[in-house]
Write a protein that holds these residues in place. Structure first.
Motif, PDB file in Angstrom:
ATOM      1  N   LEU A 249      69.343  44.546  51.152  1.00 34.20           N
ATOM      2  CA  LEU A 249      69.243  44.488  49.696  1.00 34.20           C
ATOM      3  C   LEU A 249      69.920  45.685  49.031  1.00 34.20           C
ATOM      4  N   LEU A 250      69.733  46.873  49.590  1.00 28.51           N
ATOM      5  CA  LEU A 250      70.381  48.050  49.011  1.00 28.51           C
ATOM      6  C   LEU A 250      71.901  47.930  49.105  1.00 28.51           C
ATOM      7  N   THR A 251      72.380  47.364  50.194  1.00 32.72           N
ATOM      8  CA  THR A 251      73.824  47.139  50.335  1.00 32.72           C
ATOM      9  C   THR A 251      74.313  46.147  49.287  1.00 32.72           C
ATOM     10  N   GLN A 252      73.557  45.064  49.091  1.00 32.89           N
ATOM     11  CA  GLN A 252      73.923  44.062  48.085  1.00 32.89           C
ATOM     12  C   GLN A 252      73.957  44.656  46.681  1.00 32.89           C
ATOM     13  N   MET A 253      73.047  45.599  46.402  1.00 31.40           N
ATOM     14  CA  MET A 253      72.970  46.193  45.074  1.00 31.40           C
ATOM     15  C   MET A 253      73.883  47.407  44.914  1.00 31.40           C
ATOM     16  N   GLY A 254      74.660  47.693  45.956  1.00 33.54           N
ATOM     17  CA  GLY A 254      75.643  48.766  45.870  1.00 33.54           C
ATOM     18  C   GLY A 254      75.067  50.161  45.929  1.00 33.54           C
ATOM     19  N   VAL A 255      73.896  50.311  46.545  1.00 28.51           N
ATOM     20  CA  VAL A 255      73.253  51.624  46.654  1.00 28.51           C
ATOM     21  C   VAL A 255      73.572  52.216  48.017  1.00 28.51           C
ATOM     22  N   GLN A 256      74.199  53.373  48.013  1.00 32.11           N
ATOM     23  CA  GLN A 256      74.550  54.056  49.254  1.00 32.11           C
ATOM     24  C   GLN A 256      73.681  55.301  49.408  1.00 32.11           C
ATOM     25  N   LEU A 257      72.859  55.300  50.439  1.00 32.53           N
ATOM     26  CA  LEU A 257      71.978  56.439  50.690  1.00 32.53           C
ATOM     27  C   LEU A 257      72.545  57.315  51.804  1.00 32.53           C
TER      28      LEU A 257
ATOM     29  N   SER B 200      65.376  58.005  58.376  1.00 32.12           N
ATOM     30  CA  SER B 200      66.420  57.507  59.284  1.00 32.12           C
ATOM     31  C   SER B 200      67.816  57.757  58.716  1.00 32.12           C
ATOM     32  N   LYS B 201      67.873  58.001  57.386  1.00 35.77           N
ATOM     33  CA  LYS B 201      69.139  58.340  56.719  1.00 35.77           C
ATOM     34  C   LYS B 201      69.293  59.852  56.543  1.00 35.77           C
ATOM     35  N   ASP B 202      68.444  60.621  57.259  1.00 38.86           N
ATOM     36  CA  ASP B 202      68.502  62.090  57.279  1.00 38.86           C
ATOM     37  C   ASP B 202      68.041  62.750  55.983  1.00 38.86           C
ATOM     38  N   TYR B 203      67.139  62.106  55.252  1.00 37.70           N
ATOM     39  CA  TYR B 203      66.550  62.726  54.071  1.00 37.70           C
ATOM     40  C   TYR B 203      65.267  63.473  54.447  1.00 37.70           C
TER      41      TYR B 203
ATOM     42  N   LYS C  33      64.119  68.771  42.459  1.00 37.80           N
ATOM     43  CA  LYS C  33      65.502  68.306  42.241  1.00 37.80           C
ATOM     44  C   LYS C  33      65.986  67.405  43.389  1.00 37.80           C
ATOM     45  N   PRO C  34      65.348  66.258  43.568  1.00 34.46           N
ATOM     46  CA  PRO C  34      65.708  65.369  44.685  1.00 34.46           C
ATOM     47  C   PRO C  34      67.022  64.628  44.440  1.00 34.46           C
ATOM     48  N   ASP C  35      67.625  64.190  45.534  1.00 37.29           N
ATOM     49  CA  ASP C  35      68.818  63.341  45.457  1.00 37.29           C
ATOM     50  C   ASP C  35      68.427  61.875  45.249  1.00 37.29           C
ATOM     51  N   VAL C  36      67.238  61.514  45.751  1.00 32.95           N
ATOM     52  CA  VAL C  36      66.746  60.136  45.649  1.00 32.95           C
ATOM     53  C   VAL C  36      65.284  60.177  45.206  1.00 32.95           C
ATOM     54  N   ILE C  37      64.930  59.284  44.270  1.00 31.69           N
ATOM     55  CA  ILE C  37      63.527  59.104  43.879  1.00 31.69           C
ATOM     56  C   ILE C  37      63.158  57.643  44.094  1.00 31.69           C
ATOM     57  N   TYR C  38      62.117  57.431  44.885  1.00 30.42           N
ATOM     58  CA  TYR C  38      61.553  56.091  45.075  1.00 30.42           C
ATOM     59  C   TYR C  38      60.159  56.114  44.463  1.00 30.42           C
TER      60      TYR C  38
ATOM     61  N   MET D 286      69.701  66.765  52.484  1.00 28.93           N
ATOM     62  CA  MET D 286      69.418  65.875  51.359  1.00 28.93           C
ATOM     63  C   MET D 286      67.910  65.718  51.190  1.00 28.93           C
ATOM     64  N   LYS D 287      67.502  65.499  49.951  1.00 28.10           N
ATOM     65  CA  LYS D 287      66.074  65.478  49.641  1.00 28.10           C
ATOM     66  C   LYS D 287      65.716  64.194  48.888  1.00 28.10           C
ATOM     67  N   ALA D 288      64.584  63.603  49.269  1.00 29.71           N
ATOM     68  CA  ALA D 288      64.078  62.407  48.590  1.00 29.71           C
ATOM     69  C   ALA D 288      62.609  62.622  48.240  1.00 29.71           C
ATOM     70  N   VAL D 289      62.180  61.968  47.163  1.00 29.28           N
ATOM     71  CA  VAL D 289      60.780  62.028  46.743  1.00 29.28           C
ATOM     72  C   VAL D 289      60.255  60.610  46.584  1.00 29.28           C
ATOM     73  N   CYS D 290      59.096  60.346  47.183  1.00 27.64           N
ATOM     74  CA  CYS D 290      58.385  59.079  46.996  1.00 27.64           C
ATOM     75  C   CYS D 290      57.191  59.336  46.078  1.00 27.64           C
TER      76      CYS D 290
END
Length: 377
Positions: A369-377, A25-28, A87-92, A1-5
């Motif tokens: 907070l991510l759990t509260q907002m329903g975001v699963q990484l 820590s989430k293996d990105y 083509k990331p899976d997550v963008i922060y 999995m790929k993420a971009v900050c």
């Protein structure tokens, strides 16, 4: 999995590296897109971080200028092109620049399964003192709308303080906005205070720019000088540094300009000489928490504070300084303080830092907070 900050201003040490650690820590596999020009110190820089992409920034000299706006647009467009390649899976992404949120919104439309996390660390244009004439305010309103509309495309929006969170929620019905305070590594440097020569020693930390209230600081130090002489320490620089020093020299018995200090041990040595840190901005500036506030608290330095929202509430609730928007009663308040009282506030300031702004607290809050907002990484 790929993420971009993403951070146009290279806030790696302030925010990005903690998010990077969380994502890893989430293996990105985390990539970092930033610029190559330090807008604060007006100089080029090169990073040696792994998987970093430094985009060439168009340089500008004034914070409010067409050059700055175009520079932000140019960076955001180039960032978008990099996202199309990665083509990331997550963008922060840290916002502002507001153009960054616009182009990420565009990317989300193209790739709707991508998880988007916006981190609003400043409120532009709200933070800037706005013109009084409605016609002159119009460009700022359009600038604001660019950001606000884009936030609706995020899976989660983080805000730097509760004041920002409440404001953003008032502009739209986006319910996935929550405050995540910035963090720093904890300090193990000893806190100390010894009053010398029956003088107030106070510190100003940070950039001397157009949003600090030089006149209010002058009157504040004047009230302190009615009780005993004032020795002012300045850590930092800025476009108005000479004006600031010259004005404060007329009211203080000594003004020492240390310049930029990056060593925590050296900074702590200065803080330990001081009773308070000056945290004074113009009343028109829309902000609830400053990074200098966190620096002061980390160093165990109580605040002389005019910043509203979160900071004002913390000062009142946790006894970590004095709110000094009104100066009428300041002399009476200060004259009753003993060195022991100041030392108690210093220890309480460090305690508040650990409770709200430590790395451990950041990671726990982010996960919750991510759990509260329903975001699963």
């Amino acid at each position: 999995m790929k993420a971009v900050c993403v951070s146009n201003f290279n806030y790696y040490d302030r925010r990005i590296k903690y998010m990077q650690a969380y994502l890893e820590s989430k293996d990105y596999e985390v990539h970092y897109i930033t610029g190559d020009y330090d807008t604060m110190n007006r100089q080029m820089y090169t990073l040696t971080l792994p998987r970093v992409i430094q985009l060439p920034l168009i340089q500008y000299k004034k914070n409010i200028s067409f050059e700055r706006i175009y520079s932000h647009y140019h960076f955001a467009k180039a960032m978008y092109e990099q996202l199309l390649k990665l083509k990331p899976d997550v963008i922060y992404a840290m916002v502002p620049p507001n153009f960054v949120s616009y182009f990420i919104r565009k990317y989300k439309k193209k790739y709707p399964k991508t998880i988007i996390l916006f981190d609003v660390f400043d409120m532009w244009p709200e933070t800037y003192p706005l013109p009084t004439k409605p016609l002159l305010r119009l460009p700022f309103k359009l600038w604001q709308h660019l950001r606000t509309k884009s936030l609706n495309y995020a899976d989660a929006v983080l805000s730097e303080c509760q004041m920002f969170e409440h404001h953003l929620k008032s502009l739209q019905s986006h319910q996935r906005i929550h405050t995540l305070y910035p963090c720093q590594l904890s300090s193990h440097h000893h806190i100390d205070y010894t009053e010398k020569d029956n003088k107030w020693s106070v510190c100003y930390l940070g950039s001397i720019n157009n949003i600090i209230d030089i006149e209010h600081i002058y009157r504040l130090l004047g009230e302190m000088a009615k009780i005993k002489p004032v020795h002012l320490h300045i850590i930092g620089n800025g476009e108005k540094i000479e004006e600031f020093i010259q004005k404060m020299q007329t009211i203080c018995v000594a003004v020492r300009h240390h310049g930029n200090v990056y060593c925590d041990e050296e900074k702590q040595h200065i803080f330990n000489q001081c009773a308070f840190g000056i945290n004074v901005l113009k009343s028109s500036v829309f902000i609830g928490l400053t990074l200098k506030t966190i620096d002061y608290l980390k160093g165990g330095l109580p605040l002389l504070n005019t910043v509203q929202g979160d900071t004002k509430h913390m000062v009142e609730t946790h006894q970590i300084g004095i709110n000094v928007c009104q100066l009428d009663t300041l002399a009476n308040t200060l004259s009753s303080l003993t060195p022991e009282n100041i030392m108690t506030m210093k220890k309480q300031s460090r305690y508040v830092f650990e409770q709200y702004f430590s790395e451990d607290n950041y990671m726990k809050q982010l996960d919750m907070l991510l759990t509260q907002m329903g975001v699963q990484l």
